[in-house]
Scaffold this motif. Structure first.
Motif, PDB file in Angstrom:
ATOM      1  N   PHE A  78       0.664  -1.308  -0.028  1.00  0.00           N
ATOM      2  CA  PHE A  78       0.091  -0.191   0.029  1.00  0.00           C
ATOM      3  C   PHE A  78       0.816   1.440  -0.001  1.00  0.00           C
ATOM      4  O   PHE A  78       1.673   1.382   0.988  1.00  0.00           O
ATOM      5  CB  PHE A  78      -1.089  -0.096   1.491  1.00  0.00           C
ATOM      6  CG  PHE A  78      -2.314   0.817   1.243  1.00  0.00           C
ATOM      7  CD1 PHE A  78      -3.296   0.225   0.477  1.00  0.00           C
ATOM      8  CD2 PHE A  78      -2.254   2.248   1.555  1.00  0.00           C
ATOM      9  CE1 PHE A  78      -4.449   0.932   0.247  1.00  0.00           C
ATOM     10  CE2 PHE A  78      -3.470   2.907   1.433  1.00  0.00           C
ATOM     11  CZ  PHE A  78      -4.428   2.279   0.466  1.00  0.00           C
ATOM     12  N   VAL A 106       0.698  -5.611   2.161  1.00  0.00           N
ATOM     13  CA  VAL A 106      -0.747  -6.030   2.397  1.00  0.00           C
ATOM     14  C   VAL A 106      -1.176  -7.384   1.811  1.00  0.00           C
ATOM     15  O   VAL A 106      -0.275  -7.554   0.600  1.00  0.00           O
ATOM     16  CB  VAL A 106      -1.989  -5.163   2.081  1.00  0.00           C
ATOM     17  CG1 VAL A 106      -2.041  -3.782   3.067  1.00  0.00           C
ATOM     18  CG2 VAL A 106      -1.732  -4.650   0.608  1.00  0.00           C
ATOM     19  N   ASP A 108      -3.982  -9.489  -0.515  1.00  0.00           N
ATOM     20  CA  ASP A 108      -5.427  -9.312  -1.179  1.00  0.00           C
ATOM     21  C   ASP A 108      -6.126 -10.814  -1.015  1.00  0.00           C
ATOM     22  O   ASP A 108      -5.406 -11.812  -1.265  1.00  0.00           O
ATOM     23  CB  ASP A 108      -5.403  -9.078  -2.564  1.00  0.00           C
ATOM     24  CG  ASP A 108      -6.996  -8.717  -3.097  1.00  0.00           C
ATOM     25  OD1 ASP A 108      -7.919  -8.258  -2.197  1.00  0.00           O
ATOM     26  OD2 ASP A 108      -7.247  -9.083  -4.425  1.00  0.00           O
ATOM     27  N   HIS A 246     -16.104   4.081   2.404  1.00  0.00           N
ATOM     28  CA  HIS A 246     -15.227   3.705   1.231  1.00  0.00           C
ATOM     29  C   HIS A 246     -15.855   3.542  -0.037  1.00  0.00           C
ATOM     30  O   HIS A 246     -15.153   4.299  -1.126  1.00  0.00           O
ATOM     31  CB  HIS A 246     -14.625   2.387   1.623  1.00  0.00           C
ATOM     32  CG  HIS A 246     -13.606   1.753   0.634  1.00  0.00           C
ATOM     33  ND1 HIS A 246     -12.671   2.500   0.328  1.00  0.00           N
ATOM     34  CD2 HIS A 246     -13.519   0.617  -0.106  1.00  0.00           C
ATOM     35  CE1 HIS A 246     -11.616   1.670  -0.352  1.00  0.00           C
ATOM     36  NE2 HIS A 246     -12.440   0.746  -0.761  1.00  0.00           N
ATOM     37  N   ASP A 267     -13.222  -3.406   2.971  1.00  0.00           N
ATOM     38  CA  ASP A 267     -12.127  -2.303   3.084  1.00  0.00           C
ATOM     39  C   ASP A 267     -12.465  -1.314   4.004  1.00  0.00           C
ATOM     40  O   ASP A 267     -12.142  -0.469   4.067  1.00  0.00           O
ATOM     41  CB  ASP A 267     -12.136  -1.830   1.469  1.00  0.00           C
ATOM     42  CG  ASP A 267     -11.188  -2.692   0.603  1.00  0.00           C
ATOM     43  OD1 ASP A 267     -10.860  -3.787   1.090  1.00  0.00           O
ATOM     44  OD2 ASP A 267     -11.139  -2.182  -0.333  1.00  0.00           O
ATOM     45  N   HIS A 270      -7.261  -0.731   5.339  1.00  0.00           N
ATOM     46  CA  HIS A 270      -6.372  -0.737   4.092  1.00  0.00           C
ATOM     47  C   HIS A 270      -4.966  -1.215   4.673  1.00  0.00           C
ATOM     48  O   HIS A 270      -4.099  -1.856   4.335  1.00  0.00           O
ATOM     49  CB  HIS A 270      -6.548   0.223   2.901  1.00  0.00           C
ATOM     50  CG  HIS A 270      -7.728   0.304   2.247  1.00  0.00           C
ATOM     51  ND1 HIS A 270      -8.724   1.159   2.722  1.00  0.00           N
ATOM     52  CD2 HIS A 270      -7.822  -0.263   1.032  1.00  0.00           C
ATOM     53  CE1 HIS A 270      -9.600   0.946   1.955  1.00  0.00           C
ATOM     54  NE2 HIS A 270      -9.405   0.110   0.862  1.00  0.00           N
ATOM     55  N   VAL A 283      -8.314   6.872   3.018  1.00  0.00           N
ATOM     56  CA  VAL A 283      -7.281   6.485   1.827  1.00  0.00           C
ATOM     57  C   VAL A 283      -8.026   6.973   0.582  1.00  0.00           C
ATOM     58  O   VAL A 283      -9.173   7.517   0.559  1.00  0.00           O
ATOM     59  CB  VAL A 283      -7.350   4.942   1.689  1.00  0.00           C
ATOM     60  CG1 VAL A 283      -6.910   4.203   2.902  1.00  0.00           C
ATOM     61  CG2 VAL A 283      -8.737   4.136   1.190  1.00  0.00           C
ATOM     62  N   ASP A 286     -11.248   6.208  -0.841  1.00  0.00           N
ATOM     63  CA  ASP A 286     -12.609   6.297  -0.084  1.00  0.00           C
ATOM     64  C   ASP A 286     -13.427   7.264  -0.987  1.00  0.00           C
ATOM     65  O   ASP A 286     -13.198   8.680  -1.227  1.00  0.00           O
ATOM     66  CB  ASP A 286     -12.405   6.843   1.038  1.00  0.00           C
ATOM     67  CG  ASP A 286     -11.659   6.245   2.203  1.00  0.00           C
ATOM     68  OD1 ASP A 286     -11.865   4.902   1.875  1.00  0.00           O
ATOM     69  OD2 ASP A 286     -11.196   6.386   3.192  1.00  0.00           O
ATOM     70  N   HIS A 314      -7.562  -7.047   3.396  1.00  0.00           N
ATOM     71  CA  HIS A 314      -6.309  -6.442   3.045  1.00  0.00           C
ATOM     72  C   HIS A 314      -5.353  -6.506   4.382  1.00  0.00           C
ATOM     73  O   HIS A 314      -4.783  -5.716   4.801  1.00  0.00           O
ATOM     74  CB  HIS A 314      -6.278  -5.131   2.501  1.00  0.00           C
ATOM     75  CG  HIS A 314      -6.856  -4.826   1.291  1.00  0.00           C
ATOM     76  ND1 HIS A 314      -6.703  -5.833   0.076  1.00  0.00           N
ATOM     77  CD2 HIS A 314      -7.895  -4.142   0.684  1.00  0.00           C
ATOM     78  CE1 HIS A 314      -7.485  -5.518  -1.000  1.00  0.00           C
ATOM     79  NE2 HIS A 314      -8.256  -4.524  -0.475  1.00  0.00           N
TER      80      HIS A 314
END
Ligand SMILES: [Zn+2]
Length: 345
Positions: A78, A106, A108, A246, A267, A270, A283, A286, A314
């Motif tokens: 990230f 991170v 996924d 988000h 999310d 994150h 973030v 968002d 994440h």
């Protein structure tokens, strides 16, 4: 002492002979083994071959009667520039990154729930729609876990960003989960699938709309795209948890069984190493950052110390499952630790 030695000598000649015989046999075996080693030096002394494959990308545990399997889709980093916080907080992040360059790593992931009656997938990873070669492993992880895409009955979508739904559809427009009914919040579907909103969105946001529309298209065409706008029941024992901010229809799914609960929270977080101590940090992805922060401020106190298992796509570690702990005004993540005794968690 002398008399005892004498006694041993007198009474134990047979035992000593047996020992001697065994020793001789052992020496013979050892010599034979060594001879074997010397005879084939290339096999025994060759450099050990390195294995670069990894354990399969899934992790299973039980929540009441539910079998929950976290499915690895890939890893990424990230970018610190994607975070928005006060200057003091962000200066702290930059400094912390110098000391710990991996603090924004991170994963996924998606999650498979076998209720005993239905196979439910919560988010589908990125497929080929996000992150290049680093993501898109989810179907392989699902197969490693003993299931096939054709077996999936229901897909619950937390939101329509392509790192969560890209795995639903191939780039040439085929459904990866041909028998699945897909569920997504109406507010989410209406937003990303609207040609008018897409047309007026900033250029940077255009790819999000394009991918959402392309990914949804074959399910809409097949009559397998369903939206919900309230608390209508989709699965027994499941509650919809609206988590707006988000994205407009960002939704969590809480499943309960035998008094145990798991929340698939999409999310909500994150960058957990930053946002657990600083839930106010948002973030750039968002759509409504203030609402995203407000959602965290409402949700985290309810979860902290409450024993609800959280499935966090994440997470900074795999398996992306854990619980929340409150430390003063901050939160910290208590990750589930790998064990093969999956039914005793
Ligand atoms: Zn995401």
């Amino acid at each position: 002492m002398k008399s005892i030695d004498k006694a041993v000598e007198l009474s134990a000649p047979t035992t000593r002979n047996v020992f001697k015989r065994n020793l001789t046999r052992f020496a013979a075996v050892l010599l034979a083994a060594l001879a074997g080693l010397v005879a084939v030096p290339s096999a025994a002394l060759a450099a050990p071959h390195q294995h670069h494959d990894q354990v399969p990308g899934f992790y299973r545990l039980k929540v009441g009667d539910l079998e929950v399997t976290a499915l690895y889709d890939g890893t990424g980093v990230f970018d610190a520039h994607w975070l928005n916080g006060t200057k003091a907080t962000m200066d702290g992040v930059v400094k912390a990154l110098q000391e710990d360059p991996h603090m924004l790593d991170v994963v996924d992931s998606g999650f498979l729930v076998n209720t005993g009656k239905q196979l439910i997938l919560v988010d589908a990873g990125a497929g080929t729609w996000w992150g290049g070669a680093a993501l898109g492993r989810l179907v392989g992880s699902l197969r490693s876990a003993g299931y096939t895409p054709e077996e999936v009955d229901i897909v619950l979508v937390t939101h329509l960003h392509s790192d969560h739904v890209g795995g639903l559809t191939t780039h040439d427009g085929n459904r990866v989960f041909p028998n699945a009914e897909v569920y997504v919040a109406k507010a989410e579907s209406d937003f990303w699938l609207s040609p008018e909103i897409a047309a007026n969105a900033p250029k940077d946001a255009q790819p999000f709309f394009q991918s959402a529309q392309a990914i949804a298209a074959p399910y809409i065409k097949a009559g397998k795209w369903h939206t919900f706008s309230g608390s209508e029941p989709i699965v027994d024992g499941m509650q919809l948890v609206p988590l707006p901010g988000h994205t407009p229809g960002h939704t969590g799914y809480e499943l309960s069984s035998r008094g145990q609960k798991i929340l698939f929270w999409g999310d909500t977080i994150h960058a957990q190493r930053v946002q657990f101590p600083h839930p106010e940090v948002t973030v750039v992805f968002d759509i409504d950052p203030a609402a995203a922060a407000a959602t965290r401020n409402q949700l985290l106190p309810k979860l902290a110390g409450g024993g609800v298992l959280i499935a966090s796509p994440h997470s900074s570690v795999f398996p992306p499952l854990g619980r929340l702990r409150k430390e003063g005004s901050r939160y910290s993540w208590v990750p589930v630790v790998f064990t093969d005794r999956w039914d005793e968690k």
